[in-house]
Write a protein that holds these residues in place. Structure first.
Motif, mmCIF file in Angstrom:
data_model
loop_
_atom_site.group_PDB
_atom_site.id
_atom_site.type_symbol
_atom_site.label_atom_id
_atom_site.label_comp_id
_atom_site.label_asym_id
_atom_site.label_seq_id
_atom_site.Cartn_x
_atom_site.Cartn_y
_atom_site.Cartn_z
ATOM 1 N N UNK A 32 6.813 11.778 -3.993
ATOM 2 C CA UNK A 32 6.935 10.634 -3.182
ATOM 3 C C UNK A 32 5.988 9.473 -4.097
ATOM 4 N N UNK A 33 6.544 8.154 -3.857
ATOM 5 C CA UNK A 33 6.179 6.986 -4.490
ATOM 6 C C UNK A 33 4.750 6.756 -3.810
ATOM 7 N N UNK A 34 4.026 5.717 -4.631
ATOM 8 C CA UNK A 34 2.671 5.483 -3.839
ATOM 9 C C UNK A 34 2.977 4.580 -2.649
ATOM 10 N N UNK A 35 2.123 4.728 -1.733
ATOM 11 C CA UNK A 35 2.221 3.821 -0.480
ATOM 12 C C UNK A 35 2.120 2.249 -0.812
ATOM 13 N N UNK A 36 3.010 1.852 -0.175
ATOM 14 C CA UNK A 36 2.839 0.217 -0.364
ATOM 15 C C UNK A 36 1.843 -0.416 0.884
ATOM 16 N N UNK A 37 1.461 -1.423 0.659
ATOM 17 C CA UNK A 37 0.910 -2.110 1.819
ATOM 18 C C UNK A 37 1.538 -2.032 3.180
ATOM 19 N N UNK B 270 3.757 0.111 4.273
ATOM 20 C CA UNK B 270 3.787 1.647 4.731
ATOM 21 C C UNK B 270 2.361 1.736 5.392
ATOM 22 N N UNK B 271 1.190 1.583 4.747
ATOM 23 C CA UNK B 271 -0.025 1.731 5.284
ATOM 24 C C UNK B 271 -0.137 0.917 6.590
ATOM 25 N N UNK C 225 -1.113 2.334 10.441
ATOM 26 C CA UNK C 225 -2.077 1.848 11.290
ATOM 27 C C UNK C 225 -1.577 1.420 12.808
ATOM 28 N N UNK C 226 -0.539 0.566 12.661
ATOM 29 C CA UNK C 226 0.252 -0.119 13.815
ATOM 30 C C UNK C 226 0.721 1.228 14.715
ATOM 31 N N UNK C 227 1.235 2.189 14.220
ATOM 32 C CA UNK C 227 1.743 3.525 14.827
ATOM 33 C C UNK C 227 0.608 4.084 15.580
#
Length: 66
Positions: free
Chosen positions: A29-34, A36-37, A41-43
């Motif tokens: 999996x590619x590194x998480x982008x901002x 995605x992070x 947090x919103x979830x």
């Protein structure tokens, strides 16, 4: 009824076809982008907001009744 399921078998990959099994696996999996992070947090916040709202409604109803 057990006889009906006796004919079902699980297919095992043969040792000679290991390269095909590796091709089925997803790539790293590619590194998480901002974004995605932030989405994670919103979830989490929205899950807790629903729980806290429910508790608040129950507490408000209990206050009005008792």
């Amino acid at each position: 009824m057990a006889d009906d399921f006796a004919a079902v078998a699980v297919a095992q990959p043969s040792p000679g076809r290991s390269h095909e099994a590796e091709a089925i696996r997803p790539a790293a999996l590619p590194a998480s982008s901002l974004a995605d992070r932030c989405d994670r947090g919103v979830e989490i916040l929205s899950r807790w907001a629903g729980i806290l709202t429910f508790i608040g409604v129950v507490a408000g109803l209990a206050y009005l009744i008792f």
